[in-house]
Design a protein around this motif. Structure first.
Motif, PDB file in Angstrom:
ATOM      1  N   ASN A   1      28.819  38.334  33.995  1.00  0.00           N
ATOM      2  CA  ASN A   1      28.662  36.954  33.535  1.00  0.00           C
ATOM      3  C   ASN A   1      27.867  36.940  32.212  1.00  0.00           C
ATOM      4  OD1 ASN A   1      28.203  34.165  33.376  1.00  0.00           O
ATOM      5  ND2 ASN A   1      28.048  33.948  35.571  1.00  0.00           N
TER       6      ASN A   1
ATOM      7  N   GLU B   1      29.085  35.651  28.483  1.00  0.00           N
ATOM      8  CA  GLU B   1      28.392  34.633  27.658  1.00  0.00           C
ATOM      9  C   GLU B   1      28.155  35.199  26.253  1.00  0.00           C
ATOM     10  OE1 GLU B   1      28.475  31.912  28.865  1.00  0.00           O
ATOM     11  OE2 GLU B   1      28.004  31.898  30.986  1.00  0.00           O
TER      12      GLU B   1
ATOM     13  N   GLU C   1      25.707  24.631  33.354  1.00  0.00           N
ATOM     14  CA  GLU C   1      27.117  24.980  33.112  1.00  0.00           C
ATOM     15  C   GLU C   1      28.053  24.123  33.953  1.00  0.00           C
ATOM     16  OE1 GLU C   1      28.001  29.216  33.275  1.00  0.00           O
ATOM     17  OE2 GLU C   1      27.644  29.199  31.112  1.00  0.00           O
TER      18      GLU C   1
ATOM     19  N   GLU D   1      34.386  29.865  31.937  1.00  0.00           N
ATOM     20  CA  GLU D   1      33.350  28.945  32.423  1.00  0.00           C
ATOM     21  C   GLU D   1      33.709  28.432  33.827  1.00  0.00           C
ATOM     22  OE1 GLU D   1      30.625  29.088  31.202  1.00  0.00           O
ATOM     23  OE2 GLU D   1      30.807  29.426  29.057  1.00  0.00           O
TER      24      GLU D   1
ATOM     25  N   HIS E   1      32.635  31.125  36.075  1.00  0.00           N
ATOM     26  CA  HIS E   1      31.168  31.199  36.176  1.00  0.00           C
ATOM     27  C   HIS E   1      30.621  30.159  37.153  1.00  0.00           C
ATOM     28  CE1 HIS E   1      30.947  33.016  31.845  1.00  0.00           C
ATOM     29  NE2 HIS E   1      31.561  33.795  32.712  1.00  0.00           N
TER      30      HIS E   1
HETATM   31 FE   FE2 Z   1      29.291  30.488  31.460  1.00  0.00          FE
END
Ligand code: FE2
Ligand code: FE2
Length: 298
Positions: A100, A104, A145, A180, A183
């Motif tokens: 992760n 990013e 997020e 995303e 995530h």
């Molecule tokens: Fe993210």
């Protein structure tokens, strides 16, 4: 570049026939870590094909007010995720959170490369210091997020459909938006898994910590929205609120109702790509549906 095929293996789409997951079980852990580890897309930002743009489109891109903030947000997310990965002892979760963090950092690189390619200036980044409480910052980043991704899903789709930017440019960001979605799916399942694996008192403490960071993330977004609205009213434009100040310049026909409707549909579509037995981020879709009840029809 077909990222969708790479990100949607059949194993995840056909798992409806499997028995339900017990939250907190080893199987649950393998399934939510798999959303990151198994669906990883190994694209390289350095070889992304940036399309040639007309001067008009380039100026439009340059006028978007959020590039500096977007780069710094990804930089902070990456360093906070890595700090969390460094403290986690479970090997699978550690590997997933480190991935992760890598993604990013890669988002930041995609943005930087694009700005560089089109000659859009960027403020120098300050160093990203490691957080003192890695878990707290990880949870704050995760809820942040969840808020941001919901709107990003809607804005991305509207930008895509409006033709305001060439489709080849919009398409380059598809893997970023999809990452995303991965995530936040990982994050909400990690929260449930972590809570389930604790005994009563530590679990209550952990839940209180999650609630506090959720409130902090919500307040943060509300204050940014307030600043953005003020800036919009004063005609100056803000520089740190993607949704309020960036949305209108990113697409045409943007109204709060339209954005929420599109975001809800996109949220459902993107989440349908993951193991249906896993938990989904619920807060933003719930708030979105509530807000729609009170918003006037366009
Ligand atoms: Fe993210
Ligand atoms: Fe990101």
């Amino acid at each position: 570049m077909n990222h969708i095929a790479a990100l949607s293996p059949d194993s995840h789409l056909t798992s409806t026939s499997l028995p339900p997951l017990k939250i907190g079980s080893e199987e649950h852990k393998r399934a939510f870590c798999g959303v990151l580890l198994d669906l990883f897309d190994p694209y390289k930002p350095s070889i992304l094909a940036w399309p040639r743009l007309s001067e008009d489109t380039k100026n439009r891109l340059m006028s978007l007010p959020f590039w500096d903030v977007a780069v710094v947000t990804e930089g902070h997310a990456s360093s906070r995720m890595q700090a969390m990965a460094d403290t986690v002892t479970d090997p699978l979760i550690k590997q997933a959170i480190a991935l992760n963090a890598f993604e990013e950092g890669r988002h930041k690189l995609v943005l930087r490369n694009m700005l560089n390619f089109y000659g859009i200036p960027l403020k120098p980044e300050a160093p990203y210091s490691a957080p003192r409480d890695a878990e707290w910052k990880f949870i704050c980043t995760g809820y942040g997020e969840c808020f941001d991704s919901f709107f990003a899903f809607g804005l991305y789709k509207m930008a895509k459909d409006s033709g305001y930017f060439p489709p080849e440019l919009v398409e380059v960001f598809e893997p970023v938006v999809h990452e995303e979605a991965r995530h936040i799916t990982f994050f909400v399942n990690w929260v449930a898994y972590t809570a389930a694996s604790k005994s009563l008192i530590p679990r209550l403490w952990f839940r209180a910590k999650c609630l506090a960071s959720l409130a902090a993330a919500a307040l943060d977004r509300l204050s940014l929205a307030g600043m953005g609205s003020e800036a919009a009213k004063s005609g100056k434009g803000g520089d740190d609120n993607f949704v309020v100040t960036g949305g209108e310049t990113l697409t045409v026909g943007l109204t709060p109702r339209k954005l929420i409707e599109v975001a809800l549909a996109e949220d459902t579509r993107r989440m349908s790509r993951f193991d249906p037995r896993l938990l989904r981020p619920q807060i933003m879709p719930f708030i979105g549906r509530m807000v729609l009840k009170f918003l006037p029809k366009d």
